[in-house]
Design an enzyme around this catalytic site. Structure first.
Site, PDB file in Angstrom:
ATOM      1  N   TYR A 218       0.829  -1.009   0.008  1.00  0.00           N
ATOM      2  CA  TYR A 218      -0.031  -0.117  -0.069  1.00  0.00           C
ATOM      3  C   TYR A 218       0.966   1.265  -0.139  1.00  0.00           C
ATOM      4  CZ  TYR A 218      -3.231   3.612   1.566  1.00  0.00           C
ATOM      5  OH  TYR A 218      -3.713   4.659   1.528  1.00  0.00           O
TER       6      TYR A 218
ATOM      7  N   LYS B 256       1.212   4.079  -3.017  1.00  0.00           N
ATOM      8  CA  LYS B 256       0.858   5.628  -2.627  1.00  0.00           C
ATOM      9  C   LYS B 256       2.269   6.613  -2.991  1.00  0.00           C
ATOM     10  CE  LYS B 256      -2.665   7.010  -1.469  1.00  0.00           C
ATOM     11  NZ  LYS B 256      -3.647   7.387  -2.245  1.00  0.00           N
TER      12      LYS B 256
ATOM     13  N   PRO C 282      -2.611  12.862   4.333  1.00  0.00           N
ATOM     14  CA  PRO C 282      -3.446  12.803   5.730  1.00  0.00           C
ATOM     15  C   PRO C 282      -2.800  11.414   6.529  1.00  0.00           C
ATOM     16  CG  PRO C 282      -4.941  12.424   3.827  1.00  0.00           C
ATOM     17  CD  PRO C 282      -3.632  12.888   3.304  1.00  0.00           C
TER      18      PRO C 282
END
Length: 102
Positions: free
Chosen positions: A64, A68, A91
């Site tokens: 993951y 990103k 965030p």
């Protein structure tokens, strides 16, 4: 758990670039990308203040975080090459209702 990191990386990078190309083609001048803290953290706890120069180490990151990181890097490359203004938000948590989980 993905069988291969590419199960997350390819859709993240390709999807990000697809949206940026569409935005540029529609005359959009500035895009705000919601990325993730996963793109800029070290995978050990520290109190380092992050800057634009910080990226997660994709060779030592979960799939993951790798997706990103590579998607955001691709977005910045695209923005530089195309003249698109880009803002990335990273965030730590995103709160709110999830569809189907009311």
């Amino acid at each position: 758990m993905p069988k291969s990191d590419d199960e997350l990386v390819r859709p993240a990078v390709d999807g990000t670039l697809r949206v940026l190309r569409a935005a540029g083609g529609a005359g959009v001048k500035r895009v705000v990308l919601t990325s993730s803290i996963a793109a800029i953290v070290s995978w050990y706890r520290d109190d380092t203040v992050r800057t634009e120069a910080d990226w997660s180490d994709v060779d030592h990151s979960p799939a993951y975080a790798k997706s990103k990181t590579l998607a955001e890097k691709a977005a910045w490359d695209f923005a530089r090459e195309s003249g698109l203004e880009l803002v990335a938000l990273n965030p730590e948590w995103c709160w709110g209702r999830r569809p189907g989980r009311e």
